[in-house]
Design an enzyme around this catalytic site. Sequence first.
Site, PDB file in Angstrom:
ATOM      1  N   GLY A   1      51.959  51.649  41.431  1.00 38.51           N
ATOM      2  CA  GLY A   1      52.983  52.018  42.389  1.00 38.51           C
ATOM      3  C   GLY A   1      54.377  52.019  41.786  1.00 38.51           C
ATOM      4  O   GLY A   1      54.571  52.059  40.576  1.00 38.51           O
TER       5      GLY A   1
ATOM      6  N   ASP B   1      36.974  54.511  33.875  1.00 44.35           N
ATOM      7  CA  ASP B   1      35.809  55.038  34.590  1.00 44.35           C
ATOM      8  C   ASP B   1      35.375  56.416  34.101  1.00 44.35           C
ATOM      9  O   ASP B   1      34.349  56.930  34.560  1.00 44.35           O
ATOM     10  CB  ASP B   1      36.099  55.122  36.090  1.00 44.35           C
ATOM     11  CG  ASP B   1      36.205  53.756  36.737  1.00 44.35           C
ATOM     12  OD1 ASP B   1      35.766  52.781  36.114  1.00 44.35           O
ATOM     13  OD2 ASP B   1      36.737  53.673  37.861  1.00 44.35           O
TER      14      ASP B   1
END
Length: 519
Positions: free
Chosen positions: A170, A225
């Site tokens: 963020g 991932d």
Amino acid sequence: MENPGDSQLKLVTGPGGYVLEDVPHFTDYLPDLPSYPNPLQDNPAYSVVKQYFVNDDDTVPQKVVVHKDGPRGVHFRRAGPRQRVYFESDEVHACIVTCGGLCPGLNTVIREIVCGLYHMYGVQKILGIDVSDPAGGYRGFYAKNTITLTPKFVNDIHKRGGTILGTSRGGHVKSKIVDSIEDRGINQVYIIGGDGTQRGAAVIFEEIKRRGLKVAVAGVPKTIDNDIPVIDKSFGFDTAVEEAQRAINAAHVEATSIENGIGLVKLMGRYSGFIAMYATLASRDVDCCLIPESPFYLEGSGGLYEYIEKCLKENGHMVIVIAEGAGQDRLSESLQSMDQQDASGNKLLQDVGLWISHRIKEHFAEKKMPINLKYIDPTYMIRAIPSIASDNVYCTLLAHSAVHGAMAGYTGFTVGPVNGRHAYIPFNRITEKQNKVVITDRMWARLLSSTNQPSFLNPRDIAESKKEKQPATGILDGENCNNGASVTEGNPCISAAGLLDVENCENGISVTEDNPCMS
């Protein structure tokens, strides 16, 4: 974070259905910029290379398996050094920032950007956006903390896990970030992070372009991932798969050392099960692999419970690997928190490993069948380690490609290998979707063959999959071939010419059938 929107894409078309999805260049909005000879031409390290500079017309095809009458398809601009650059060495003021979760190889990318700028282009002014205080990730641009990066300072950082710059999620406020870049006189920004970070980089680029600043924005995609599309694979993935073997080996030892032993290992994989799938295939000790892309059910004929009982009766033990994002729809007991998100907008997941271990224990307790289940969760162990040798080499190529692109005046791009050739890719192609395991692909079929587990597909799913139209040639497109090679019928990760694509041919020399790295 603001949405970058659908900015005007640079598309170049050619004969035979050729399409180049190009990346922005300074001259698109600063047409009178001077260019300079590339200092690499005087670099003694490259004096022996016959063809080091990349031709401006070189492009990389997204798909390398085509029909003879089909279109040539989408291409991307090939990465590498150009003969002309748009920065003089002493004017460059570069900065590097890392955002998002940790991943093996982050420090290697930082090191090689610094060393590439310094040794190849003579750049002296390189800053790291220090996020060691609460102002982390993109917030680091607002803080006053920076680290001066030199080859001596970064010399050994590739031997450490994590990132020396720190990271967080963020904190993206476009105007404040670009104000900081402008105030500090920074003109090259290297942003290392996942799809959310790359979306932020796209927003930063658009604001820089709107202000007419000569600031190159280059992204290096990062995700453990392996869920970033277009590129062959993400850095750190091989290291994660290798480290996962330790947990699987431990689970296998535990399971085989006691009657009806079950070793359960939870691996990373929020939306994509690549780590679980490749770790399973590499291990050969796994009896069942559960991933987000392949739904499963517990009870009834063909369910997980039935398969576990079958394995225990036949072998006396079992090893299960489950990705963290698998079975989330089954965790009905904890649905109250399913809509919560982290600072990057990722859904907060329930601990499927704990949940399924409790369910398995409860089921066999009711059946009065004794089992011994050991649950191993190495989730953060596999991402907090230094990268292995192959990932270190890969990180070097990514970093150097980013440096070459920024020096050549390209901006608003991310770098990565496409079919074994490094390319400059528009931000929107990296962020538009996630790369996922295709459970109708042969790689997943190989896993099912290795584990002998059921597909867990219900009859309706099977019937629907059989109705799907298959390619006329029966050849798959090879989305899961992470070595960058394309799929052929005889060997799914070998190119049509019968040659493995070679990443190391980064010298501009073409691949031929006789010698894959010779012109």
